[in-house]
Design a protein around this motif. Structure first.
Motif, PDB file in Angstrom:
ATOM      1  N   THR A 178       8.595   8.490  -3.224  1.00  0.00           N
ATOM      2  CA  THR A 178       9.199   7.624  -2.205  1.00  0.00           C
ATOM      3  C   THR A 178      10.695   7.445  -2.475  1.00  0.00           C
ATOM      4  O   THR A 178      11.524   7.519  -1.568  1.00  0.00           O
ATOM      5  N   MET A 179      11.011   7.196  -3.753  1.00  0.00           N
ATOM      6  CA  MET A 179      12.418   6.992  -4.118  1.00  0.00           C
ATOM      7  C   MET A 179      13.254   8.195  -3.779  1.00  0.00           C
ATOM      8  O   MET A 179      14.316   8.065  -3.190  1.00  0.00           O
ATOM      9  N   ILE A 180      12.771   9.372  -4.200  1.00  0.00           N
ATOM     10  CA  ILE A 180      13.554  10.585  -3.985  1.00  0.00           C
ATOM     11  C   ILE A 180      13.782  10.793  -2.490  1.00  0.00           C
ATOM     12  O   ILE A 180      14.894  11.088  -2.052  1.00  0.00           O
ATOM     13  N   ILE A 181      12.745  10.576  -1.699  1.00  0.00           N
ATOM     14  CA  ILE A 181      12.894  10.768  -0.249  1.00  0.00           C
ATOM     15  C   ILE A 181      13.899   9.755   0.313  1.00  0.00           C
ATOM     16  O   ILE A 181      14.814  10.118   1.059  1.00  0.00           O
ATOM     17  N   THR A 182      13.741   8.467  -0.076  1.00  0.00           N
ATOM     18  CA  THR A 182      14.659   7.449   0.438  1.00  0.00           C
ATOM     19  C   THR A 182      16.104   7.799   0.094  1.00  0.00           C
ATOM     20  O   THR A 182      17.004   7.689   0.928  1.00  0.00           O
ATOM     21  N   ILE A 183      16.308   8.226  -1.161  1.00  0.00           N
ATOM     22  CA  ILE A 183      17.664   8.537  -1.582  1.00  0.00           C
ATOM     23  C   ILE A 183      18.209   9.748  -0.830  1.00  0.00           C
ATOM     24  O   ILE A 183      19.356   9.759  -0.389  1.00  0.00           O
ATOM     25  N   LEU A 184      17.353  10.758  -0.625  1.00  0.00           N
ATOM     26  CA  LEU A 184      17.790  11.939   0.123  1.00  0.00           C
ATOM     27  C   LEU A 184      18.189  11.555   1.541  1.00  0.00           C
ATOM     28  O   LEU A 184      19.223  11.973   2.048  1.00  0.00           O
ATOM     29  N   VAL A 185      17.341  10.735   2.186  1.00  0.00           N
ATOM     30  CA  VAL A 185      17.586  10.387   3.581  1.00  0.00           C
ATOM     31  C   VAL A 185      18.851   9.543   3.729  1.00  0.00           C
ATOM     32  O   VAL A 185      19.672   9.781   4.595  1.00  0.00           O
ATOM     33  N   PHE A 186      19.009   8.549   2.859  1.00  0.00           N
ATOM     34  CA  PHE A 186      20.120   7.609   3.033  1.00  0.00           C
ATOM     35  C   PHE A 186      21.248   7.828   2.029  1.00  0.00           C
ATOM     36  O   PHE A 186      22.012   6.914   1.743  1.00  0.00           O
ATOM     37  N   PHE A 187      21.341   9.039   1.483  1.00  0.00           N
ATOM     38  CA  PHE A 187      22.348   9.275   0.448  1.00  0.00           C
ATOM     39  C   PHE A 187      23.743   8.901   0.915  1.00  0.00           C
ATOM     40  O   PHE A 187      24.474   8.180   0.236  1.00  0.00           O
ATOM     41  N   GLU A 243      24.669   6.890   3.227  1.00  0.00           N
ATOM     42  CA  GLU A 243      24.842   5.450   3.416  1.00  0.00           C
ATOM     43  C   GLU A 243      24.941   4.717   2.076  1.00  0.00           C
ATOM     44  O   GLU A 243      25.786   3.840   1.907  1.00  0.00           O
ATOM     45  N   PHE A 244      24.085   5.097   1.124  1.00  0.00           N
ATOM     46  CA  PHE A 244      24.154   4.455  -0.194  1.00  0.00           C
ATOM     47  C   PHE A 244      25.512   4.703  -0.821  1.00  0.00           C
ATOM     48  O   PHE A 244      26.092   3.829  -1.470  1.00  0.00           O
ATOM     49  N   LYS A 245      26.028   5.907  -0.606  1.00  0.00           N
ATOM     50  CA  LYS A 245      27.324   6.267  -1.170  1.00  0.00           C
ATOM     51  C   LYS A 245      28.415   5.361  -0.610  1.00  0.00           C
ATOM     52  O   LYS A 245      29.207   4.796  -1.354  1.00  0.00           O
ATOM     53  N   ILE A 246      28.434   5.185   0.696  1.00  0.00           N
ATOM     54  CA  ILE A 246      29.521   4.415   1.291  1.00  0.00           C
ATOM     55  C   ILE A 246      29.387   2.930   0.967  1.00  0.00           C
ATOM     56  O   ILE A 246      30.389   2.255   0.729  1.00  0.00           O
ATOM     57  N   ILE A 247      28.171   2.398   0.892  1.00  0.00           N
ATOM     58  CA  ILE A 247      28.091   0.967   0.581  1.00  0.00           C
ATOM     59  C   ILE A 247      28.411   0.695  -0.887  1.00  0.00           C
ATOM     60  O   ILE A 247      28.840  -0.391  -1.241  1.00  0.00           O
ATOM     61  N   THR A 248      28.228   1.688  -1.745  1.00  0.00           N
ATOM     62  CA  THR A 248      28.618   1.472  -3.146  1.00  0.00           C
ATOM     63  C   THR A 248      30.131   1.613  -3.306  1.00  0.00           C
ATOM     64  O   THR A 248      30.736   0.885  -4.078  1.00  0.00           O
ATOM     65  N   PHE A 249      30.704   2.554  -2.578  1.00  0.00           N
ATOM     66  CA  PHE A 249      32.135   2.799  -2.742  1.00  0.00           C
ATOM     67  C   PHE A 249      32.959   1.730  -2.039  1.00  0.00           C
ATOM     68  O   PHE A 249      33.883   1.173  -2.620  1.00  0.00           O
ATOM     69  N   GLY A 289      26.153   9.051  12.539  1.00  0.00           N
ATOM     70  CA  GLY A 289      24.889   8.326  12.701  1.00  0.00           C
ATOM     71  C   GLY A 289      24.117   8.249  11.406  1.00  0.00           C
ATOM     72  O   GLY A 289      24.387   9.004  10.468  1.00  0.00           O
ATOM     73  N   LEU A 290      23.152   7.340  11.382  1.00  0.00           N
ATOM     74  CA  LEU A 290      22.348   7.143  10.179  1.00  0.00           C
ATOM     75  C   LEU A 290      21.628   8.417   9.767  1.00  0.00           C
ATOM     76  O   LEU A 290      21.226   9.206  10.613  1.00  0.00           O
ATOM     77  N   TRP A 291      21.485   8.586   8.503  1.00  0.00           N
ATOM     78  CA  TRP A 291      20.767   9.657   7.801  1.00  0.00           C
ATOM     79  C   TRP A 291      21.118  11.098   8.147  1.00  0.00           C
ATOM     80  O   TRP A 291      20.703  12.026   7.472  1.00  0.00           O
ATOM     81  N   LYS A 292      21.966  11.320   9.176  1.00  0.00           N
ATOM     82  CA  LYS A 292      22.332  12.720   9.465  1.00  0.00           C
ATOM     83  C   LYS A 292      23.456  13.196   8.558  1.00  0.00           C
ATOM     84  O   LYS A 292      24.251  12.404   8.080  1.00  0.00           O
ATOM     85  N   ARG A 293      23.519  14.503   8.355  1.00  0.00           N
ATOM     86  CA  ARG A 293      24.585  15.072   7.510  1.00  0.00           C
ATOM     87  C   ARG A 293      25.845  15.297   8.354  1.00  0.00           C
ATOM     88  O   ARG A 293      25.741  15.557   9.546  1.00  0.00           O
ATOM     89  N   PRO A 294      27.023  15.278   7.723  1.00  0.00           N
ATOM     90  CA  PRO A 294      28.248  15.612   8.461  1.00  0.00           C
ATOM     91  C   PRO A 294      28.193  17.068   8.929  1.00  0.00           C
ATOM     92  O   PRO A 294      27.727  17.936   8.200  1.00  0.00           O
ATOM     93  N   ARG A 295      28.671  17.301  10.177  1.00  0.00           N
ATOM     94  CA  ARG A 295      28.708  18.674  10.672  1.00  0.00           C
ATOM     95  C   ARG A 295      30.057  19.316  10.351  1.00  0.00           C
ATOM     96  O   ARG A 295      30.980  18.653   9.910  1.00  0.00           O
ATOM     97  N   LYS A 296      30.156  20.595  10.658  1.00  0.00           N
ATOM     98  CA  LYS A 296      31.390  21.337  10.415  1.00  0.00           C
ATOM     99  C   LYS A 296      32.559  20.667  11.148  1.00  0.00           C
ATOM    100  O   LYS A 296      33.653  20.526  10.624  1.00  0.00           O
TER     101      LYS A 296
END
Lengths: 262, 246
Positions: free
Chosen positions: A108-117, A119-125, B104-111
């Motif tokens: 679950t953790m790995i998936i959550t982190i992958l999905v919201f990576f 967002e987690f990055k920007i709220i930490t920075f 948008g949420l959870w999507k990756r940046p595009r080119k």
């Protein structure tokens, strides 16, 4: 965080009467939350700074937790229930269902982190900026906190309450020496943590020393190795670089002096 | 319709009023300097307008609708020291964060997003440093990365909290150029500013603030000796009157 969780876990055990990860999770979350509130209260209403407040609150909570733990051991037959292992950890005390819980949580953790990576990055920075562009900061922060509490509670059995925070932080610190990218750092931290866990558990098995301290010793060894020998950020490479620069400077100086003489 | 209308904003910390009844309205395509002594509530005003801290009272309208509904139209450049620059990431990555709202949420940046981020880095003269770890940038370069991030956001109204503090001359020049470019494109920019000497050169409008609005309006008519004395409580003695009354 791990220290603040201990009294909650003990109280949860006293109320529920047996070992259950879910109940412990709730207890840990509650006492962790109370500790956070206490810290904020102290910072807001006294002249004590945040770091000191954290120190005070965590040691009080940890002390309380130890008192409760001792009491449980003396009165409730805690030795059989395995709650004693929460202090220093004992991987061997994990049951089959515990392992299932561990697996599910990890995935679950790995998936959550992958999905919201992102967002987690920007709220930490930069939390303020994240809020400004409409990232649901408090929700994600809550999710992040929940993940951390879950990891703490689940890890408590394996490494124990005393060393849980070390296990949370040390692999990440070690990883920081090898990379300048958060993506790699996260991955590396995971690998370092897993390696320490594996090595520590194995050593514990053959030496009959508690798992927690061994895992942390391995994690710390990895950290020391990174600190000394990592390219770019490591101490050795810094010393070598300084040495090379100094030599270059000396050559230049010499050339200037010769030039003046000519 | 004015891009930014602030109505009677009041903010309190610990039951003490730090901003009282602040109202003003900014026309489109103007550069606005927010001027006032330390503790006048300049940063607080920005944070209150952006909902980072609760307003006790008052409303903020962006293009006619409450800020809460128009968030995507507002870009924010925080003070440089508000983040940890040892964070493991590079300049391009920070600028890409400006695109997160669009991605948008959870999507990756595009080119496309990466291209925009690169263009924005180019505009602030930071393209050669795109892959540089952010802790290895100078203060001025860090400030320019923050500006590039705000550009990447492609907002209509910008709030900048002390972008000129602690930067080198080259960066100051780059920022001024950027402000003018934003203005040409019809953007509205509010800047918390410290240096009274440059107010006349940089800003079309000024907001003189000291817990309350002392004066607001076109720089020509509002940035006067009397108003400044009133804002700073008569403590500004180093300025000769020739600087003020043009």
């Amino acid at each position: 965080m791990a220290h603040a969780a201990l009294p909650g876990i003990c109280i949860a055990f006293l109320l529920y009467g047996q070992k259950s990860l879910l109940v412990f999770l709730i207890g840990a979350a509650c006492s962790g939350y109370i500790a956070t509130v206490c810290i904020q209260f102290i910072v807001k209403h006294t002249r004590i700074k945040e770091d000191a407040a954290i120190g005070i609150v965590l040691s009080v909570f940890f002390g309380l937790g130890i008192v409760l733990l001792t009491w449980i051991n003396q009165h409730e037959g805690g030795n059989q229930s395995g709650i004693n292992d929460f202090l220093f950890g004992k991987a061997a005390s994990l049951t089959g269902s515990d392992v299932n819980v561990l697996t599910v949580t990890a995935v679950t953790m790995i998936i959550t982190i992958l999905v919201f990576f992102k967002e987690f990055k920007i709220i930490t920075f930069d939390r303020a900026f994240a809020q400004g562009i409409g990232v649901p900061v408090s929700l994600l922060n809550g999710v992040l906190m929940f993940l951390i509490v879950s990891v703490v509670v689940i890890g408590l059995q394996a490494v124990g309450v005393v060393l849980m925070s070390a296990l949370l932080i040390t692999p990440a610190l070690a990883a920081r020496y090898w990379t300048e990218k958060l993506e790699w750092m996260t991955l590396l931290a995971g690998v370092f943590g897993a390696l320490s866990g594996l090595a520590g558990a194995y050593m514990s098995l053959i030496t009959y020393v508690p798992t927690g301290p061994l895992v942390i010793i391995f994690a710390t060894a990895l950290f020391l190795f990174s600190f000394l020998f990592a390219p770019k950020r490591g101490l050795c490479s810094k010393i070598i670089r300084r040495h090379v620069e100094r030599k270059k400077l000396r050559v230049k100086q010499l050339m200037y002096e010769r030039g003046e003489q000519l | 319709m004015n891009p930014l209308v602030v109505e009677q904003v009041t903010v309190a910390y610990d039951r003490q009023l730090v901003l009282e009844d602040v109202s003003f309205s900014v026309p489109e395509g103007k550069l606005v300097g927010i001027i006032g002594p330390n503790g006048a509530g300049k940063s607080t005003l920005m944070k209150a307008m952006l909902n980072f801290i609760p307003r006790m009272h008052g409303n903020v309208f962006v293009y006619g609708k409450p800020y809460e509904k128009q968030r995507h139209l507002v870009g924010y450049v925080p003070q440089r020291n508000s983040v940890d620059w040892d964070f493991p990431t590079n300049a391009l990555d920070v600028v890409l964060m400006g695109r997160y709202g669009h991605i948008g949420l959870w999507k990756r940046p595009r080119k496309e997003d990466v291209d925009i981020a690169m263009q924005c880095l180019d505009k602030v003269g930071m393209l050669p440093y795109a892959k540089r770890q952010i802790s290895q940038l100078s203060g001025g370069q860090q400030q320019r990365v923050f500006l590039a991030r705000a550009l990447a956001q492609d907002a209509s109204v910008y709030f900048m909290d002390e972008p000129f503090v602690g930067v080198d001359a080259a960066t100051e020049k780059a920022i001024v150029q950027l402000l003018n470019e934003l203005k040409m494109r019809g953007k509205t920019v509010l800047v918390v500013h410290h240096d009274l000497q440059t107010v006349r050169d940089y800003f079309d409008y000024v907001l003189l603030l000291n817990k309350r609005v002392v004066a607001f309006g076109e720089t020509e008519s509002v940035f006067t000796y009397d108003h400044i004395q009133k804002t700073y409580g008569g403590k500004v003695t180093f300025l000769s009157s020739t600087h003020i009354v043009g």
